[in-house]
Design an enzyme around this catalytic site. Structure first.
Site, PDB file in Angstrom:
ATOM      1  N   ASP A 102       4.258  -3.467  10.916  1.00 17.52           N
ATOM      2  CA  ASP A 102       2.855  -3.067  10.717  1.00 17.52           C
ATOM      3  C   ASP A 102       2.097  -2.894  12.036  1.00 17.52           C
ATOM      4  O   ASP A 102       1.263  -1.999  12.175  1.00 17.52           O
ATOM      5  CB  ASP A 102       2.119  -4.047   9.784  1.00 17.52           C
ATOM      6  CG  ASP A 102       2.252  -5.506  10.190  1.00 17.52           C
ATOM      7  OD1 ASP A 102       3.095  -5.813  11.055  1.00 17.52           O
ATOM      8  OD2 ASP A 102       1.513  -6.344   9.639  1.00 17.52           O
ATOM      9  N   ARG A 127       0.833  -1.187   0.000  1.00 14.76           N
ATOM     10  CA  ARG A 127       0.000   0.000   0.000  1.00 14.76           C
ATOM     11  C   ARG A 127       0.870   1.240   0.000  1.00 14.76           C
ATOM     12  O   ARG A 127       1.946   1.249   0.597  1.00 14.76           O
ATOM     13  CB  ARG A 127      -0.886   0.052   1.249  1.00 14.76           C
ATOM     14  CG  ARG A 127      -1.803  -1.132   1.407  1.00 14.76           C
ATOM     15  CD  ARG A 127      -2.312  -1.162   2.836  1.00 14.76           C
ATOM     16  NE  ARG A 127      -3.159  -2.311   3.104  1.00 14.76           N
ATOM     17  CZ  ARG A 127      -2.721  -3.545   3.311  1.00 14.76           C
ATOM     18  NH1 ARG A 127      -1.428  -3.791   3.287  1.00 14.76           N
ATOM     19  NH2 ARG A 127      -3.557  -4.527   3.553  1.00 14.76           N
ATOM     20  N   SER A 149       6.239  -5.676   7.184  1.00  9.34           N
ATOM     21  CA  SER A 149       5.560  -6.625   8.072  1.00  9.34           C
ATOM     22  C   SER A 149       6.316  -7.943   8.259  1.00  9.34           C
ATOM     23  O   SER A 149       5.721  -9.029   8.154  1.00  9.34           O
ATOM     24  CB  SER A 149       4.160  -6.922   7.536  1.00  9.34           C
ATOM     25  OG  SER A 149       3.512  -5.739   7.194  1.00  9.34           O
TER      26      SER A 149
HETATM   27  P1  ADP Z   1      -1.504  -7.903   4.370  1.00  9.32           P
HETATM   28  O1  ADP Z   1      -1.431  -9.118   5.197  1.00  9.32           O
HETATM   29  O2  ADP Z   1      -0.853  -8.011   3.045  1.00  9.32           O
HETATM   30  O3  ADP Z   1      -1.087  -6.666   5.120  1.00  9.32           O
HETATM   31  P2  ADP Z   1      -4.346  -7.635   4.821  1.00  9.32           P
HETATM   32  O4  ADP Z   1      -4.136  -7.141   6.199  1.00  9.32           O
HETATM   33  O5  ADP Z   1      -5.345  -6.912   3.981  1.00  9.32           O
HETATM   34  O6  ADP Z   1      -3.028  -7.676   3.966  1.00  9.32           O
HETATM   35  O7  ADP Z   1      -4.759  -9.148   4.942  1.00  9.32           O
HETATM   36  C1  ADP Z   1      -5.001  -9.905   3.803  1.00  9.32           C
HETATM   37  C2  ADP Z   1      -5.411 -11.272   4.234  1.00  9.32           C
HETATM   38  O8  ADP Z   1      -6.612 -11.186   5.006  1.00  9.32           O
HETATM   39  C3  ADP Z   1      -5.740 -12.174   3.089  1.00  9.32           C
HETATM   40  O9  ADP Z   1      -4.589 -12.837   2.644  1.00  9.32           O
HETATM   41  C4  ADP Z   1      -6.722 -13.138   3.711  1.00  9.32           C
HETATM   42  O10 ADP Z   1      -6.024 -14.168   4.341  1.00  9.32           O
HETATM   43  C5  ADP Z   1      -7.409 -12.316   4.764  1.00  9.32           C
HETATM   44  N1  ADP Z   1      -8.718 -11.879   4.275  1.00  9.32           N
HETATM   45  C6  ADP Z   1      -8.985 -10.894   3.396  1.00  9.32           C
HETATM   46  N2  ADP Z   1     -10.304 -10.817   3.145  1.00  9.32           N
HETATM   47  C7  ADP Z   1     -10.875 -11.781   3.884  1.00  9.32           C
HETATM   48  C8  ADP Z   1     -12.227 -12.232   4.062  1.00  9.32           C
HETATM   49  N3  ADP Z   1     -13.251 -11.674   3.423  1.00  9.32           N
HETATM   50  N4  ADP Z   1     -12.417 -13.248   4.915  1.00  9.32           N
HETATM   51  C9  ADP Z   1     -11.400 -13.824   5.566  1.00  9.32           C
HETATM   52  N5  ADP Z   1     -10.139 -13.464   5.426  1.00  9.32           N
HETATM   53  C10 ADP Z   1      -9.868 -12.457   4.608  1.00  9.32           C
HETATM   54 MG    MG Z   2      -0.723  -6.086   7.095  1.00  6.65          MG
END
Ligand code: ADP
Ligand code: MG
Length: 498
Positions: A229, A108, A176
């Site tokens: 993070d 992001r 992260s």
């Molecule tokens: P990152 O981990 O890259 O910082 P996020 O915090 O947005 O990104 O987390 C993404 C993860 O969250 C996805 O890989 C998935 O495992 C989980 N996730 C995203 N949307 C959903 C959903 N609708 N239901 C359950 N888990 C979800």
């Molecule tokens: Mg994250």
């Protein structure tokens, strides 16, 4: 009746009997198969059981491991890493700042503009993109060139409006993954998690890698802070509410940080900060305790992962893994019986069942579970009867319930360590007025799993109340921080300038 007719009649009776016998045998067989599937479910439920007594053991283990990790380097599976963040943003910061966040699934970029009061926080142009999968096992040069290129595009889009000429843009890098810091703006990668595998980067200074890539592109940006993070989420939480002392992320992976007294960080004696405290990045994904309810599915998932014997807690509670635990249970059921029809080769592909699909199936409120049917069909399993779809929903429930409840135990463990769990109060009959002296404590939470999967959230909230008790829970506020890890890091840069 002639002899021939009698023989025919007898043959017909024999044939009818044998058809009936085959049907009965089939029914018995199918009932036996169904029973074996129900047995697998029962075994899963028992294996994932988290009664409050067991959760309390996890709470205690978490607090003990935190102490051990603070006492000496390598004293625990919890690394309890110093962040060199000792002042959190207060709300009086001013100016324009940038954040780049490399998560497990997404990166992001955003810009914040601050007007000197809490209410003047303007988050601008939040860009969120999936991390191209080839980058996860590329080289550090390829990864950082890509990030620098993405930042360049972001800056180009803003034109001249957002930055008075000649002023360097101050950037927060939210990273992260576990980093051993030497200051708030530098630190080396300890290891990769969440499926990343760029081995030559281990031991390299992450902020420097980014700065070099930015310079190479001629971008006038300065990597002012390098933060985890969770620290970003804590910063945003604190900016809005100074009672925020803990932050937890449930996204692709899972981790937590909290504000610790420097004198409790025994492994770094003589550590002095103006505030007398420092944010500690727990790296709780690597927490382990024999009290964690572990099943054969967890053991297999771990053994086949790119980081086996590592991140045991993360593998039970985070978005990257929940879907694969569910998938493994379904595969086992389909091996033991034909209730899922002919075996699907797609379903045997690791990680093909993602956690967002698990939540979509779990929260399917159509009468015939059409969403479940659709998702299973996409996974190569079609035409499953309603009772089998119900069974799949139950598997999602068991796996997610365990995750939510263990997540709550983790949080309660931190509260115990910092004396905010009311312990002693409930068990040794501390008076009501003393319990009311308990400080209000805010836990900032973010991440895609937490934000998007309401059943996970509900199980976590419910278990937290169960563990802490009704009275103490009134003082513990769990607050969702959307994009907290990126926004908060930018606020942290701002707080360093003011
Ligand atoms: P990152 O981990 O890259 O910082 P996020 O915090 O947005 O990104 O987390 C993404 C993860 O969250 C996805 O890989 C998935 O495992 C989980 N996730 C995203 N949307 C959903 C959903 N609708 N239901 C359950 N888990 C979800
Ligand atoms: Mg994250």
């Amino acid at each position: 009746m002639g002899k021939v007719a009698v023989a025919f009649a007898a043959a017909a009776v024999v044939a009818a009997c044998s058809v009936a016998a085959v049907m009965v045998r089939r029914r018995v067989k199918s009932r036996r198969k169904w029973r074996s599937v129900v047995e697998i479910l029962k075994e899963l439920e028992e294996g994932c059981d988290t009664p409050v007594g067991r959760l309390r053991q996890v709470v205690d283990a978490m607090a003990v491991e935190m102490h051990a990790g603070l006492a000496s380097e390598g004293g625990s599976k919890l690394k309890m890493l110093l962040t060199f963040v000792h002042e959190l943003p207060k709300g009086t910061e001013k100016g324009t700042y940038y954040a780049l966040h490399l998560g497990g699934t997404y990166f992001r970029i955003l810009r914040v503009h601050l007007g000197g009061e809490r209410s003047y926080l303007d988050v601008q142009d939040v860009e969120r993109h999936p991390i191209p999968s080839h980058l996860m096992n590329s080289t550090s040069e390829v990864l950082f060139n890509f990030l620098a290129f993405s930042l360049e595009k972001f800056i180009e889009k803003e034109g001249n409006g957002s930055n008075s000429q000649g002023v360097k843009r101050e950037l927060a890098f939210t990273f992260s993954f576990p980093v051993k810091h030497s200051s708030i703006s530098s630190g080396v990668l300890i290891k990769w998690t969440k499926g990343f595998e760029i081995s030559e980067m281990v031991g390299k200074d992450i902020a420097e890698c980014l700065q070099v890539a930015l310079n190479r592109r001629g971008l006038d940006m300065h990597v002012a802070v390098l933060v985890n993070d969770t620290v970003g989420a804590l910063s945003l939480g604190y900016y809005h509410d100074p009672d925020t002392v803990v932050a937890v992320v449930f996204g692709t992976g899972s981790n937590a940080c909290y504000l610790e007294r420097t004198d409790a960080i025994i492994k770094s004696q003589g550590l002095l900060t103006t505030s007398g405290s420092m944010v500690v990045n727990m790296e709780w994904g690597n927490f382990w305790s024999s009290h964690l309810p572990r099943t054969s599915y967890d053991i297999d998932l771990d053994a086949e992962s790119s980081n086996s014997n590592d991140m045991g807690f993360e593998k039970m509670i985070s978005g990257m893994y929940l879907g694969d635990i569910v998938r493994r249970v379904i595969v086992r059921m389909s091996q033991e019986s034909d209730i899922f029809g002919p075996s699907s080769s797609l379903l045997s592909e690791p990680y093909v069942l993602r956690t967002n699909l698990v939540s979509a199936m779990h929260e399917d409120d159509t009468p015939e579970l059409q969403e479940v049917a659709r998702i299973l069909k996409d996974l190569g399993v079609s035409e499953v009867p309603l009772k089998v779809r119900k069974l799949v929903v139950k598997v999602c429930d068991v796996v997610t319930r365990r995750a939510g409840r263990l997540a709550a135990a983790g949080i309660a463990g931190i509260l115990k360590k910092i004396g905010r769990d009311g312990s002693g109060g409930i068990t040794s009959g501390r008076s009501r007025s003393e319990i009311q002296m308990q400080k209000r404590t805010v836990v900032a939470v973010e991440g895609g799993l937490y934000m998007n999967y309401s059943m996970f959230r509900e199980y976590m909230d419910e278990a937290l109340v169960e563990i802490l008790g009704e009275e103490v829970s009134q003082y513990v506020v769990v607050k969702a921080m959307e994009d907290g890890s990126s926004i908060g890091s930018a606020l942290l840069v701002a707080s360093l300038q003011s």
